[in-house]
Design an enzyme around this catalytic site. Structure first.
Site: not given
Length: 256
Positions: A108, A128
């Site tokens: 990210e 995640e």
């Protein structure tokens, strides 16, 4: 936490170096606050025209420090959000020089960048879901804008990483290099950026970023880009660019 993120200035280029290799350059609260301060200074300093994020060690970044997170410490700042950058990336160009793994928040972080240079040995992934988490640092909505939707969804819901060569074929990575050469290649891109008029570069990035994020219609785009470009028409740099062209010389930009 200052030592965990170091900076270096080379001419008009800012190098931001993640320096927590013993923790795979995972971010804690202190690192996020330091990053926010660095990005604030970068945007405010007219002498800096391009920035590069690079990392020490074999991992670019493994994302959030999960040990800190288990204690309730999130690497988030009030102004710029995740890692001190994800919610509000810099107004000026940002380049990622990726060696090794860019996973979870580490990937990210690259989604905050305008250009990505990666080692052929690098890998990218939104991991995640393997930890019961969600990629809330922009991964779930930024990645589908960067690569084909089905491929982005595969990465999000399987949480499996992809090699840099795949990401290059998908258009996510701008340039592949041999291991150990990512920073050098990123500096070459930065040199191309800083030779251009800084106000024009910043306005161009603003138009591209806002038009995508706000999903401008063509009608809106004509109007909104005119507002962004208007100050440049009165700038000294625009006059310098025209004079330099007429005089067949390189322009000398002042950023004003």
């Amino acid at each position: 936490m200052t030592e965990y993120i170091q900076t270096e200035v080379r001419g008009h280029i800012l190098i931001i170096r993640l320096n927590r290799p013993e923790a795979r350059n995972a971010f804690n609260k202190g690192m996020a606050e330091k990053m926010e301060s660095i990005i604030d200074d970068y945007d405010a300093n007219p002498a800096l025209r391009a920035a590069i994020i690079v990392a020490e060690g074999p991992t670019f970044s493994a994302g959030q420090d999960l040990i800190a997170a288990a204690k309730g410490e999130r690497a988030v700042t009030r102004k710029r959000g995740g890692f001190g950058i994800m919610g509000q990336p810099p107004l000026k160009p940002l380049i990622a020089a990726v060696e090794g793994q860019a996973l979870a928040g580490g990937m990210e972080l690259t989604l905050c960048c305008d250009i990505i240079v990666a080692s052929r040995a690098a890998v990218f992934g939104l991991s995640e879901a393997k930890r019961g988490l969600v990629a809330v640092g922009g991964g779930c909505f930024r990645l589908p804008r960067r690569i084909p939707h089905q491929v982005a969804m595969e990465m999000i819901v399987t949480a499996e990483p992809r090699p840099a060569e795949d990401m290059a074929r998908l258009g996510y990575v701008n340039h592949l290099v041999e291991p150990g050469q990512a920073l050098e290649a990123a500096l070459e891109y930065a040199a191309l950026i800083v030779r251009n008029a800084p106000l024009a570069v910043q306005a161009s990035k603003t138009i591209a970023a806002r038009s995508a994020a706000e999903q401008w219609t063509d009608a809106e785009a004509w109007e909104k880009q005119a507002e962004i470009v208007a100050p440049l028409r009165r700038s000294e740099d625009m006059q310098e660019g025209l004079r330099a062209f007429a005089e067949k010389r390189d322009p000398v930009w002042q950023g004003k």
